[in-house]
Design a protein around this motif. Structure first.
Motif, PDB file in Angstrom:
ATOM      1  N   VAL A   2      49.416  -5.517 115.410  1.00  0.00           N
ATOM      2  CA  VAL A   2      50.787  -5.639 115.889  1.00  0.00           C
ATOM      3  C   VAL A   2      51.682  -4.806 114.983  1.00  0.00           C
ATOM      4  CG1 VAL A   2      52.698  -7.220 116.328  1.00  0.00           C
ATOM      5  CG2 VAL A   2      50.353  -7.957 116.770  1.00  0.00           C
ATOM      6  N   ARG A   3      52.532  -3.991 115.583  1.00  0.00           N
ATOM      7  CA  ARG A   3      53.446  -3.133 114.813  1.00  0.00           C
ATOM      8  C   ARG A   3      54.886  -3.503 115.160  1.00  0.00           C
ATOM      9  NH1 ARG A   3      51.091   0.886 112.187  1.00  0.00           N
ATOM     10  NH2 ARG A   3      48.944   1.369 112.667  1.00  0.00           N
ATOM     11  N   TRP A   4      55.662  -3.783 114.116  1.00  0.00           N
ATOM     12  CA  TRP A   4      57.070  -4.127 114.276  1.00  0.00           C
ATOM     13  C   TRP A   4      57.924  -3.043 113.637  1.00  0.00           C
ATOM     14  CZ3 TRP A   4      58.603  -8.229 117.087  1.00  0.00           C
ATOM     15  CH2 TRP A   4      57.677  -9.236 117.320  1.00  0.00           C
ATOM     16  N   ARG A   5      58.994  -2.664 114.337  1.00  0.00           N
ATOM     17  CA  ARG A   5      59.995  -1.757 113.773  1.00  0.00           C
ATOM     18  C   ARG A   5      61.287  -2.553 113.637  1.00  0.00           C
ATOM     19  NH1 ARG A   5      61.236   2.400 117.525  1.00  0.00           N
ATOM     20  NH2 ARG A   5      62.496   3.299 115.872  1.00  0.00           N
ATOM     21  N   VAL A   6      61.885  -2.480 112.463  1.00  0.00           N
ATOM     22  CA  VAL A   6      63.077  -3.251 112.146  1.00  0.00           C
ATOM     23  C   VAL A   6      64.092  -2.334 111.472  1.00  0.00           C
ATOM     24  CG1 VAL A   6      63.949  -5.160 110.719  1.00  0.00           C
ATOM     25  CG2 VAL A   6      61.767  -5.393 111.907  1.00  0.00           C
ATOM     26  N   ALA A   7      65.373  -2.595 111.717  1.00  0.00           N
ATOM     27  CA  ALA A   7      66.445  -1.853 111.047  1.00  0.00           C
ATOM     28  C   ALA A   7      67.372  -2.846 110.354  1.00  0.00           C
ATOM     29  CB  ALA A   7      67.233  -1.015 112.058  1.00  0.00           C
ATOM     30  N   GLY A   8      67.832  -2.455 109.168  1.00  0.00           N
ATOM     31  CA  GLY A   8      68.768  -3.269 108.397  1.00  0.00           C
ATOM     32  C   GLY A   8      70.029  -2.472 108.111  1.00  0.00           C
ATOM     33  N   GLY A   9      71.158  -3.167 107.998  1.00  0.00           N
ATOM     34  CA  GLY A   9      72.440  -2.502 107.791  1.00  0.00           C
ATOM     35  C   GLY A   9      73.116  -2.895 106.494  1.00  0.00           C
ATOM     36  N   LEU A  10      73.618  -1.889 105.800  1.00  0.00           N
ATOM     37  CA  LEU A  10      74.387  -2.100 104.573  1.00  0.00           C
ATOM     38  C   LEU A  10      75.859  -1.961 104.910  1.00  0.00           C
ATOM     39  CD1 LEU A  10      72.222   0.158 102.263  1.00  0.00           C
ATOM     40  CD2 LEU A  10      72.180  -2.347 102.372  1.00  0.00           C
ATOM     41  N   LEU A  11      76.584  -3.060 104.890  1.00  0.00           N
ATOM     42  CA  LEU A  11      78.020  -3.064 105.114  1.00  0.00           C
ATOM     43  C   LEU A  11      78.661  -3.529 103.820  1.00  0.00           C
ATOM     44  CD1 LEU A  11      76.634  -3.581 107.999  1.00  0.00           C
ATOM     45  CD2 LEU A  11      78.910  -4.305 108.685  1.00  0.00           C
ATOM     46  N   ALA A  77      47.241 -11.092 108.808  1.00  0.00           N
ATOM     47  CA  ALA A  77      47.842 -11.260 110.139  1.00  0.00           C
ATOM     48  C   ALA A  77      47.620 -10.045 111.029  1.00  0.00           C
ATOM     49  CB  ALA A  77      49.337 -11.531 110.008  1.00  0.00           C
ATOM     50  N   ASP A  78      46.953  -9.014 110.496  1.00  0.00           N
ATOM     51  CA  ASP A  78      46.716  -7.780 111.238  1.00  0.00           C
ATOM     52  C   ASP A  78      48.029  -7.269 111.844  1.00  0.00           C
ATOM     53  OD1 ASP A  78      45.007  -5.725 112.032  1.00  0.00           O
ATOM     54  OD2 ASP A  78      44.676  -6.627 114.003  1.00  0.00           O
ATOM     55  N   MET A  79      49.046  -7.146 110.958  1.00  0.00           N
ATOM     56  CA  MET A  79      50.384  -6.750 111.383  1.00  0.00           C
ATOM     57  C   MET A  79      50.925  -5.696 110.420  1.00  0.00           C
ATOM     58  SD  MET A  79      53.648  -9.240 112.044  1.00  0.00           S
ATOM     59  CE  MET A  79      54.238  -9.408 110.374  1.00  0.00           C
ATOM     60  N   HIS A  80      51.725  -4.786 110.966  1.00  0.00           N
ATOM     61  CA  HIS A  80      52.370  -3.740 110.174  1.00  0.00           C
ATOM     62  C   HIS A  80      53.869  -3.777 110.469  1.00  0.00           C
ATOM     63  CE1 HIS A  80      52.820   0.125 108.108  1.00  0.00           C
ATOM     64  NE2 HIS A  80      53.680   0.434 109.059  1.00  0.00           N
ATOM     65  N   LEU A  81      54.671  -3.731 109.422  1.00  0.00           N
ATOM     66  CA  LEU A  81      56.127  -3.754 109.540  1.00  0.00           C
ATOM     67  C   LEU A  81      56.694  -2.460 108.984  1.00  0.00           C
ATOM     68  CD1 LEU A  81      58.833  -5.353 109.999  1.00  0.00           C
ATOM     69  CD2 LEU A  81      58.565  -6.158 107.633  1.00  0.00           C
ATOM     70  N   HIS A  82      57.536  -1.797 109.766  1.00  0.00           N
ATOM     71  CA  HIS A  82      58.256  -0.606 109.306  1.00  0.00           C
ATOM     72  C   HIS A  82      59.746  -0.929 109.370  1.00  0.00           C
ATOM     73  CE1 HIS A  82      59.334   3.597 108.682  1.00  0.00           C
ATOM     74  NE2 HIS A  82      60.283   3.379 109.573  1.00  0.00           N
ATOM     75  N   VAL A  83      60.438  -0.742 108.240  1.00  0.00           N
ATOM     76  CA  VAL A  83      61.861  -1.055 108.139  1.00  0.00           C
ATOM     77  C   VAL A  83      62.619   0.190 107.710  1.00  0.00           C
ATOM     78  CG1 VAL A  83      63.600  -2.520 107.020  1.00  0.00           C
ATOM     79  CG2 VAL A  83      61.274  -3.394 107.379  1.00  0.00           C
ATOM     80  N   GLU A  84      63.756   0.439 108.347  1.00  0.00           N
ATOM     81  CA  GLU A  84      64.655   1.472 107.847  1.00  0.00           C
ATOM     82  C   GLU A  84      66.024   0.849 107.659  1.00  0.00           C
ATOM     83  OE1 GLU A  84      65.943   4.331 111.317  1.00  0.00           O
ATOM     84  OE2 GLU A  84      63.751   4.243 111.213  1.00  0.00           O
ATOM     85  N   VAL A  85      66.661   1.199 106.540  1.00  0.00           N
ATOM     86  CA  VAL A  85      67.933   0.593 106.172  1.00  0.00           C
ATOM     87  C   VAL A  85      68.997   1.690 106.096  1.00  0.00           C
ATOM     88  CG1 VAL A  85      69.176  -0.767 104.451  1.00  0.00           C
ATOM     89  CG2 VAL A  85      66.762  -1.257 104.939  1.00  0.00           C
ATOM     90  N   HIS A  86      70.079   1.476 106.866  1.00  0.00           N
ATOM     91  CA  HIS A  86      71.162   2.452 106.974  1.00  0.00           C
ATOM     92  C   HIS A  86      72.456   1.862 106.427  1.00  0.00           C
ATOM     93  CE1 HIS A  86      69.003   5.181 109.785  1.00  0.00           C
ATOM     94  NE2 HIS A  86      68.352   4.073 110.061  1.00  0.00           N
ATOM     95  N   ARG A  87      73.324   2.735 105.964  1.00  0.00           N
ATOM     96  CA  ARG A  87      74.639   2.328 105.470  1.00  0.00           C
ATOM     97  C   ARG A  87      75.679   2.558 106.566  1.00  0.00           C
ATOM     98  NH1 ARG A  87      77.079   3.310  99.622  1.00  0.00           N
ATOM     99  NH2 ARG A  87      78.963   2.112  99.937  1.00  0.00           N
ATOM    100  N   ALA A  88      76.537   1.557 106.775  1.00  0.00           N
ATOM    101  CA  ALA A  88      77.602   1.669 107.764  1.00  0.00           C
ATOM    102  C   ALA A  88      78.755   2.481 107.197  1.00  0.00           C
ATOM    103  CB  ALA A  88      78.093   0.278 108.176  1.00  0.00           C
ATOM    104  N   ALA A  89      79.291   3.378 108.029  1.00  0.00           N
ATOM    105  CA  ALA A  89      80.445   4.190 107.622  1.00  0.00           C
ATOM    106  C   ALA A  89      81.753   3.507 107.994  1.00  0.00           C
ATOM    107  CB  ALA A  89      80.371   5.574 108.270  1.00  0.00           C
ATOM    108  N   GLY A  90      81.730   2.620 108.965  1.00  0.00           N
ATOM    109  CA  GLY A  90      82.930   1.906 109.371  1.00  0.00           C
ATOM    110  C   GLY A  90      82.612   0.802 110.352  1.00  0.00           C
TER     111      GLY A  90
END
Length: 162
Positions: A2-11, A77-90
């Motif tokens: 199972v492959r999960w893609r997740v995004a996180g935000g820096l505010l 769990a035979d799982m892979h997680l990919h996370v990318e974290v971006h910064r908010a400009a506004g």
């Protein structure tokens, strides 16, 4: 696998960095930046804007930069997680917590000491990259890699890179 893609935000602003409290299925609470799963066919930034709005009621008007990425292999769990974290400009709006997924129930802007306190119980793949970024030790857009073993309630994470 199972492959999960997740995004996180820096505010962040003069009040500090926005963290949200996540109530997990077992009742435990951990803190993280807002964000969530990238749905099939969705870009990371579209998903991130949607998730920030769902979790906090804030509307992000623009994203600035990709700050770091994380990969975690959950061996048992035979799982892979990919996370990318971006910064908010506004962004605009007032904080409110009415997450349709029922996970995020609280949050706020926190100074660096308060962020470190809240992250003390977070998973290594959440806390270490964020602390590296807060400390100004992130050169360019670092990539962090972890391997997690054990059952869901007792995961042990090993940092593989850097």
């Amino acid at each position: 696998m199972v492959r999960w893609r997740v995004a996180g935000g820096l505010l962040s602003d003069e009040r500090g960095l926005l963290l949200v409290a996540n109530r997990r299925r077992n009742g435990s609470v951990d803190w993280s930046t807002p964000g969530g799963v990238i749905d099939e066919g969705e870009s990371a930034l579209v998903a991130l804007s949607r998730e920030v709005n769902e979790e906090t009621s804030l509307v992000v008007s623009a994203w600035d930069e990709l700050c770091w990425t994380v990969e975690v292999d959950f061996v048992d769990a035979d799982m892979h997680l990919h996370v990318e974290v971006h910064r908010a400009a506004g962004w605009s709006g007032e904080l409110a917590f009415d997450d349709p997924d029922g996970i995020v129930h609280d949050g706020g802007f926190h100074d660096p000491i308060s962020v470190a306190e809240r992250l003390s119980g977070a998973a290594r793949w959440v806390a270490e990259p964020l602390q590296t970024w807060l400390d100004g030790r992130a050169d360019g857009r670092p990539h962090f890699r972890y391997r997690a073993t054990g059952p869901p309630g007792d995961l042990r994470a090993e940092r593989l890179w850097p």
